[in-house]
Motif scaffolding. Structure first.
Motif, short mmCIF file in Angstrom:
data_model
loop_
_atom_site.label_atom_id
_atom_site.label_comp_id
_atom_site.label_asym_id
_atom_site.label_seq_id
_atom_site.Cartn_x
_atom_site.Cartn_y
_atom_site.Cartn_z
N ASP A 1 -19.34 16.24 12.02
CA ASP A 1 -19.92 16.28 10.74
C ASP A 1 -20.51 14.92 10.08
OD1 ASP A 1 -17.15 15.55 10.39
OD2 ASP A 1 -17.38 15.64 8.32
N GLU B 1 -9.90 18.43 8.57
CA GLU B 1 -10.14 17.58 7.61
C GLU B 1 -8.90 16.52 7.42
OE1 GLU B 1 -11.12 20.50 4.53
OE2 GLU B 1 -13.25 20.23 5.01
N SER B 2 -7.90 16.94 7.92
CA SER B 2 -6.81 16.12 7.57
C SER B 2 -6.36 15.29 8.49
CB SER B 2 -5.23 17.29 7.54
OG SER B 2 -4.21 16.60 7.07
N GLN C 1 -15.16 23.13 9.86
CA GLN C 1 -14.37 22.34 9.25
C GLN C 1 -13.18 23.05 8.48
OE1 GLN C 1 -16.29 18.55 7.82
NE2 GLN C 1 -18.08 19.95 8.08
#
Length: 96
Positions: A29, A56-57, A88
């Protein structure tokens, strides 16, 4: 220990691995190129049109080899050369 390296050599090596069907490139991204080993590819048949998932973590990007990118009917005159699909969310390790 000398930790220096020649970036040009690294990029040439990655390009050679891509051309031989040993690895495939994934854009995340942020537009950063990531590379993964090809499980089913060869120089003659380089097929990696599967979904990629970025957590995302933890920030890890992984191949979801069993989920294929669907065929898309492009308008007349358009020719697809590459397909990318990045999903995502939160991976199974971080969701616990």
């Amino acid at each position: 220990m000398d930790r220096s390296f020649d970036r040009v050599t690294v990029y040439r090596t990655l390009k050679t691995f891509l051309d031989k069907g040993l690895i495939h490139k994934v854009l995340d991204d942020e537009g950063v190129s990531k590379y993964a080993l090809c499980s089913e590819c060869s120089k003659e048949n380089h097929n990696h049109e599967h979904v990629h998932f970025k957590c995302e973590s933890c920030g890890q990007t992984q191949c979801l080899d069993n989920i294929r990118i669907p065929e898309i009917d492009l308008p007349a005159g358009f020719l697809a050369k590459e397909k990318n699909l990045l999903i995502q969310g939160v991976c199974d390790q971080c969701d616990q």
